[in-house]
Motif scaffolding. Structure first.
Motif, mmCIF file in Angstrom:
data_model
loop_
_atom_site.group_PDB
_atom_site.id
_atom_site.type_symbol
_atom_site.label_atom_id
_atom_site.label_comp_id
_atom_site.label_asym_id
_atom_site.label_seq_id
_atom_site.Cartn_x
_atom_site.Cartn_y
_atom_site.Cartn_z
ATOM 1 N N UNK A 1 -2.270 6.004 11.200
ATOM 2 C CA UNK A 1 -2.370 4.847 10.303
ATOM 3 C C UNK A 1 -3.831 4.446 10.110
ATOM 4 N N UNK A 2 -4.615 4.574 11.184
ATOM 5 C CA UNK A 2 -6.036 4.225 11.108
ATOM 6 C C UNK A 2 -6.790 5.225 10.247
ATOM 7 N N UNK A 3 -6.645 6.520 10.567
ATOM 8 C CA UNK A 3 -7.427 7.549 9.864
ATOM 9 C C UNK A 3 -7.017 7.677 8.396
ATOM 10 N N UNK B 1 8.707 8.571 8.689
ATOM 11 C CA UNK B 1 8.227 9.284 7.503
ATOM 12 C C UNK B 1 8.196 8.362 6.298
ATOM 13 N N UNK B 2 9.231 7.549 6.143
ATOM 14 C CA UNK B 2 9.254 6.595 5.035
ATOM 15 C C UNK B 2 8.136 5.566 5.165
ATOM 16 N N UNK B 3 7.858 5.153 6.389
ATOM 17 C CA UNK B 3 6.795 4.187 6.641
ATOM 18 C C UNK B 3 5.464 4.722 6.113
ATOM 19 N N UNK B 4 5.160 5.984 6.420
ATOM 20 C CA UNK B 4 3.916 6.583 5.940
ATOM 21 C C UNK B 4 3.914 6.697 4.420
ATOM 22 N N UNK B 5 5.057 7.025 3.849
ATOM 23 C CA UNK B 5 5.152 7.141 2.387
ATOM 24 C C UNK B 5 4.919 5.797 1.714
ATOM 25 N N UNK B 6 5.485 4.734 2.292
ATOM 26 C CA UNK B 6 5.287 3.394 1.757
ATOM 27 C C UNK B 6 3.803 3.019 1.817
ATOM 28 N N UNK B 7 3.174 3.295 2.962
ATOM 29 C CA UNK B 7 1.744 3.002 3.103
ATOM 30 C C UNK B 7 0.929 3.749 2.048
ATOM 31 N N UNK B 8 1.261 5.025 1.827
ATOM 32 C CA UNK B 8 0.533 5.835 0.852
ATOM 33 C C UNK B 8 0.714 5.291 -0.566
ATOM 34 N N UNK C 1 -3.843 0.459 -4.953
ATOM 35 C CA UNK C 1 -4.950 -0.434 -4.652
ATOM 36 C C UNK C 1 -4.576 -1.611 -3.782
ATOM 37 N N UNK C 2 -3.435 -1.501 -3.089
ATOM 38 C CA UNK C 2 -2.940 -2.568 -2.215
ATOM 39 C C UNK C 2 -3.176 -2.160 -0.757
ATOM 40 N N UNK C 3 -3.778 -3.041 0.019
ATOM 41 C CA UNK C 3 -3.956 -2.770 1.445
ATOM 42 C C UNK C 3 -2.592 -2.755 2.118
ATOM 43 N N UNK C 4 -2.219 -1.653 2.771
ATOM 44 C CA UNK C 4 -0.878 -1.590 3.358
ATOM 45 C C UNK C 4 -0.663 -2.533 4.535
#
Length: 421
Positions: free
Chosen positions: A233-235, A161-168, A174-177
């Motif tokens: 992660x892709x979508x 869950x934290x991983x997805x939050x960091x990516x978001x 404006x940073x590519x995760x």
């Protein structure tokens, strides 16, 4: 790893055919052995020339004729050579399980293995060791750019869950995760290898053996759920644009240049961090649902010995000398991010200079945590049958273009059935 180039392969086979003659005998008679190697950004022609020359000196009368695979996909090329009656006498970093069933390889003396290596059974197949367990890798780790994390106000995640939050949060700034060299199947496979190793093998380390027994399947809900995380992660648009068109080499350049915040890759990436950027990067394991540390681990090694070598004794002596040469391990540690697994030695003994992120990564190896087989990468009893390694990488690529995650996992079961007939 990278798929073979047929034209280059044909040329290399022709060259080998012209130069693989050898004389055999005893006493001071000379013998020539063919040695299959491969080039990479870290394992350069100069590295092979020096390492071969040093080990060759320890075996009087021995001449080594190097055969260079046209890509890093050693197994595909070795099988081509076998089919044409030119199976090499020594083979670097292959997958032994793809040859042992046909009796093509000679196991090492177990006493020698036990005396020299920290995990003597690390890549054993049915109790026999066909490649000395000289080093190890974690496949994958997630490397991150500290500056970009600071800009987004995020910390290294420990849970899914934290991983997805960091990516978001990164994307919102404006940073590519995530960077990915998706044009090269092995690199494209990193997210799926990480997800299945962490979520499935982390909960059931015997999963691969149970898959051999037929009691679990890729189409099972837990595997589909892990693969769905990759699809999410892709979508969500968290990978770099046109990720499937980016080469492995270019993905390293892009990540080092700060064009993405995170990079899932095998620990060999450590050898590709420029010295002037050693303090710019950190690392964390692929996150799990509950935050526990699960490391997809693979014990690597040096060379396998052909049972058909004209002089198995000389081949063994050369292989043992090469495998224990500190200079070779130094090159692998500094240039390929390898974690050494020789007994009685520390990093200091190899006289290496490594980055802080190497030290951080190596601590995962020495710490008491859950280490599982890096699916589609290990060479021991958990090695995939047939071409399943490549099929898993291809499935990861497919997840960039389809929502039918369950269907892609079912294809892996079908491939498994074909490979184990």
């Amino acid at each position: 790893m990278i798929r073979r180039c047929l034209a280059a392969a044909a040329a290399a086979i022709a060259l080998l055919a012209a130069g693989c003659s050898h004389s055999t005998g005893s006493g001071n008679d000379s013998v020539t052995l063919t040695y299959l190697t491969f080039n990479s950004p870290s394992l350069t022609p100069a590295f092979w020339q020096t390492s071969i020359a040093n080990a060759q000196k320890t075996v009087p009368g021995l001449t080594i004729k190097q055969v260079v695979a046209p890509s890093t996909d050693r197994d595909s090329y070795a099988k081509q050579l076998q089919a044409s009656g030119q199976f090499p006498d020594l083979l670097q970093s292959i997958t032994p399980s793809q040859y042992t069933g046909a009796g093509l390889l000679v196991p090492y003396d177990q006493q020698w293995i036990n005396s020299n290596f920290l995990l003597p059974e690390g890549n054993a197949i049915k109790g026999k060791v066909y490649i000395p367990p000289t080093n190890s890798q974690i496949i994958p780790l997630v490397f991150y750019n500290k500056k970009l994390f600071t800009q987004a106000g995020v910390q290294p995640p420990t849970t899914s869950a934290q991983f997805l939050s960091v990516c978001a949060a990164l994307k919102a700034k404006g940073i590519t995760p995530l960077e990915l060299g998706g044009n090269d199947p092995f690199a494209a496979g990193m997210p799926l290898t990480g997800a299945i190793s962490a979520d499935v093998l982390g909960k059931n380390p015997q999963w691969i053996q149970q898959r051999f027994a037929g009691s679990v399947h890729f189409a099972d809900p837990d595997v589909v759920a892990a693969a769905t995380k990759v699809r999410t992660l892709v979508t969500s648009g968290y990978f770099a644009k046109d990720a499937l068109n980016v080469s492995y080499a270019d993905s390293i350049k892009a990540f080092n240049a700060g064009k993405a915040a995170m990079y899932p890759m095998g620990s060999w990436y450590l050898g590709s961090i420029p010295k002037d950027q050693w303090n710019d990067f950190g690392v964390f394991p692929w996150p799990t649902d509950d935050g526990s540390v699960v490391l997809p681990f693979a014990v690597g090694g040096s060379m396998a010995i052909s049972a058909k070598a004209p002089d198995v004794k000389a081949a063994t002596a050369f292989a043992q000398a090469w495998s224990l040469d500190p200079a070779n391990l130094k090159s692998l540690i500094e240039g390929d991010g390898a974690f050494p697994m020789l007994k009685g030695k520390t990093l200091t003994d190899y006289q290496v200079t490594v980055s802080p992120v190497f030290q951080q990564s190596y601590k995962f190896v020495t710490d008491d945590n859950k280490k599982v087989s890096a699916i589609a990468w290990v060479t021991n009893d958990d090695a995939m049958p047939g071409t399943l390694n490549n099929d898993i990488y291809a499935a990861s690529q497919a997840l960039f273009n389809t929502d039918d995650v369950a269907g892609e996992m079912k294809k892996l079961d079908d491939k498994w059935a074909s490979a184990t007939k």
